[in-house]
Design a protein around this motif. Structure first.
Motif, short mmCIF file in Angstrom:
data_model
loop_
_atom_site.label_atom_id
_atom_site.label_comp_id
_atom_site.label_asym_id
_atom_site.label_seq_id
_atom_site.Cartn_x
_atom_site.Cartn_y
_atom_site.Cartn_z
N GLU A 1 47.70 -18.49 -26.52
CA GLU A 1 46.86 -19.06 -25.46
C GLU A 1 45.65 -18.17 -25.19
O GLU A 1 44.53 -18.65 -24.99
N LEU A 2 45.89 -16.87 -25.19
CA LEU A 2 44.78 -15.95 -24.95
C LEU A 2 43.81 -15.93 -26.13
O LEU A 2 42.61 -15.76 -25.95
N GLY A 3 44.33 -16.15 -27.33
CA GLY A 3 43.46 -16.21 -28.49
C GLY A 3 42.46 -17.34 -28.37
O GLY A 3 41.27 -17.19 -28.70
N MET B 1 42.35 -17.16 -14.69
CA MET B 1 43.42 -17.11 -15.68
C MET B 1 44.04 -15.72 -15.68
O MET B 1 43.37 -14.74 -16.01
N TYR B 2 45.30 -15.64 -15.29
CA TYR B 2 45.97 -14.35 -15.21
C TYR B 2 46.54 -13.98 -16.57
O TYR B 2 47.43 -14.66 -17.10
N LEU B 3 46.06 -12.90 -17.14
CA LEU B 3 46.39 -12.48 -18.50
C LEU B 3 47.90 -12.37 -18.72
O LEU B 3 48.43 -12.86 -19.73
N ALA B 4 48.60 -11.75 -17.78
CA ALA B 4 50.02 -11.44 -18.01
C ALA B 4 50.91 -12.68 -17.98
O ALA B 4 52.07 -12.61 -18.43
N ASP B 5 50.43 -13.80 -17.49
CA ASP B 5 51.22 -15.04 -17.47
C ASP B 5 51.06 -15.86 -18.74
O ASP B 5 51.74 -16.87 -18.91
N ARG B 6 50.13 -15.45 -19.62
CA ARG B 6 49.81 -16.25 -20.80
C ARG B 6 50.50 -15.71 -22.05
O ARG B 6 50.86 -14.54 -22.13
N THR B 7 50.64 -16.57 -23.05
CA THR B 7 51.12 -16.12 -24.36
C THR B 7 49.93 -15.65 -25.19
O THR B 7 48.78 -15.96 -24.89
N TRP B 8 50.22 -14.91 -26.26
CA TRP B 8 49.09 -14.41 -27.06
C TRP B 8 48.30 -15.52 -27.75
O TRP B 8 47.08 -15.42 -27.85
N HIS C 1 41.35 -18.52 -25.61
CA HIS C 1 40.40 -18.20 -24.54
C HIS C 1 39.34 -17.20 -25.00
O HIS C 1 38.14 -17.43 -24.81
N VAL C 2 39.77 -16.09 -25.60
CA VAL C 2 38.81 -15.05 -25.96
C VAL C 2 37.92 -15.46 -27.12
O VAL C 2 36.88 -14.83 -27.37
N ALA C 3 38.29 -16.53 -27.82
CA ALA C 3 37.42 -17.02 -28.89
C ALA C 3 36.11 -17.56 -28.33
O ALA C 3 35.10 -17.58 -29.03
N SER C 4 36.14 -17.99 -27.06
CA SER C 4 34.93 -18.58 -26.48
C SER C 4 34.43 -17.85 -25.24
O SER C 4 33.33 -18.13 -24.76
N GLU C 5 35.20 -16.92 -24.70
CA GLU C 5 34.82 -16.21 -23.48
C GLU C 5 34.88 -14.71 -23.69
O GLU C 5 35.77 -14.21 -24.38
N SER C 6 33.94 -13.98 -23.10
CA SER C 6 33.91 -12.52 -23.28
C SER C 6 33.84 -11.77 -21.95
O SER C 6 33.41 -10.63 -21.90
N LEU C 7 34.27 -12.42 -20.86
CA LEU C 7 34.21 -11.83 -19.52
C LEU C 7 35.62 -11.65 -18.98
O LEU C 7 36.48 -12.53 -19.15
N ALA C 8 35.85 -10.50 -18.34
CA ALA C 8 37.16 -10.24 -17.73
C ALA C 8 36.99 -9.53 -16.39
O ALA C 8 35.99 -8.85 -16.15
N VAL C 9 37.98 -9.70 -15.54
CA VAL C 9 38.01 -9.07 -14.22
C VAL C 9 39.20 -8.12 -14.16
O VAL C 9 40.31 -8.47 -14.59
N VAL C 10 38.95 -6.93 -13.63
CA VAL C 10 40.02 -5.94 -13.43
C VAL C 10 40.09 -5.62 -11.93
O VAL C 10 39.18 -5.00 -11.38
N PRO C 11 41.15 -6.07 -11.23
CA PRO C 11 41.29 -5.71 -9.82
C PRO C 11 41.84 -4.29 -9.65
O PRO C 11 42.75 -3.89 -10.38
#
Length: 264
Positions: free
Chosen positions: A10-12, A1-8, A14-24
């Motif tokens: 939608e991200l809310g 899931m690419y952060l910059a393509d999502r609305t806030w 996601h982060v309500a249930s997930e706590s992992l992120a990737v930084v390239p």
């Protein structure tokens, strides 16, 4: 899931249930006469986007400029000083923690970033902010890299050439592969980078006049696809593992008993 393509909103969700992120992260630096300066950050971004799409994990925009002063003699190379890089990446990670992320994978494709990402990860872990680790794509599949290439190179060599032939073939100067090999150092042992146990060089130009090492003519898009798919699979497995770990198991362990300052 690419952060910059999502609305806030939608991200809310996601982060309500997930706590992992990737930084390239990568670099914008010379990779010889045959590869673009974008090589490292293109590899990091493509691998990160592929793995996070498969694992349904958040992926941030790519950090395109890294710690690359050792390539400064070559036109176009960009870099930031190591302290500035560390502070920037740490600030970015703390930004993620504000949104509920407590575990981060730095998907790295530039060797010059490695030690600094490890230092940032230690800082974040020591103060309890997040568990952040550095992942380098070729370190995840060393046997495959060795099997595919007789004369590999740590910079601008056949493994990076093959990866770009696979993910961005239009950016490879195929007519320059012979020049890359013949104007650089095909065999790393010929560079004589150490004397009597000491590392005697500081910049890549100290070892190779065109900035690259290895036999680039050994690279093909088919080999690049093998590398890409194998590394992406390793990254997905890492993300799955990390997502399953209890937070307490990832963070810094307490001092052994007796605790400092305690009375027995």
């Amino acid at each position: 899931m690419y952060l910059a393509d999502r609305t806030w909103p939608e991200l809310g969700e996601h982060v309500a249930s997930e706590s992992l992120a990737v930084v390239p992260l990568g670099s914008t630096e010379q990779h010889g006469p045959h590869l673009p300066l974008a090589t490292d950050h293109l590899i990091a971004e493509h691998l990160a986007r592929e793995a996070t799409d498969r694992a349904d994990v958040l992926c941030t925009p790519t950090v395109n400029v890294g710690v690359s002063p050792h390539h400064r003699q070559f036109h176009g190379t960009m870099w930031v000083d190591a302290p500035a890089f560390r502070e920037y990446v740490e600030s970015l990670a703390r930004n993620l923690s504000y949104h509920g992320v407590d575990r981060i994978v730095f998907v790295n494709a530039h060797g010059g970033n490695t030690v600094h990402l490890r230092e940032v990860g230690r800082r974040l872990r020591d103060d309890g902010t997040a568990y952040a680790i550095e992942w380098m794509w070729n370190d995840s599949i060393p046997e495959l890299v060795d099997d595919l290439f007789a004369q590999n190179g740590p910079h601008g060599g056949p493994k990076e050439t093959a990866m770009i032939q696979h993910i961005a073939p239009d950016l490879v100067r195929d007519g320059k592969l012979d020049d890359a090999r013949d104007g650089g150092i095909a065999d790393l042992a010929e560079a004589d980078p150490r004397k009597f146990g000491a590392r005697t060089f500081y910049d890549s130009i100290d070892n190779t006049q065109n900035g690259v090492l290895g036999d680039q003519t050994d690279a093909t898009a088919a080999k690049g696809k093998q590398l890409f798919e194998a590394a992406a699979d390793q990254l997905v497995q890492l993300l799955d593992w990390l997502d399953d770990q209890p937070r307490d198991a990832l963070m810094a362990k307490p001092h052994v008993d007796p605790q400092p300052g305690s009375r027995q």
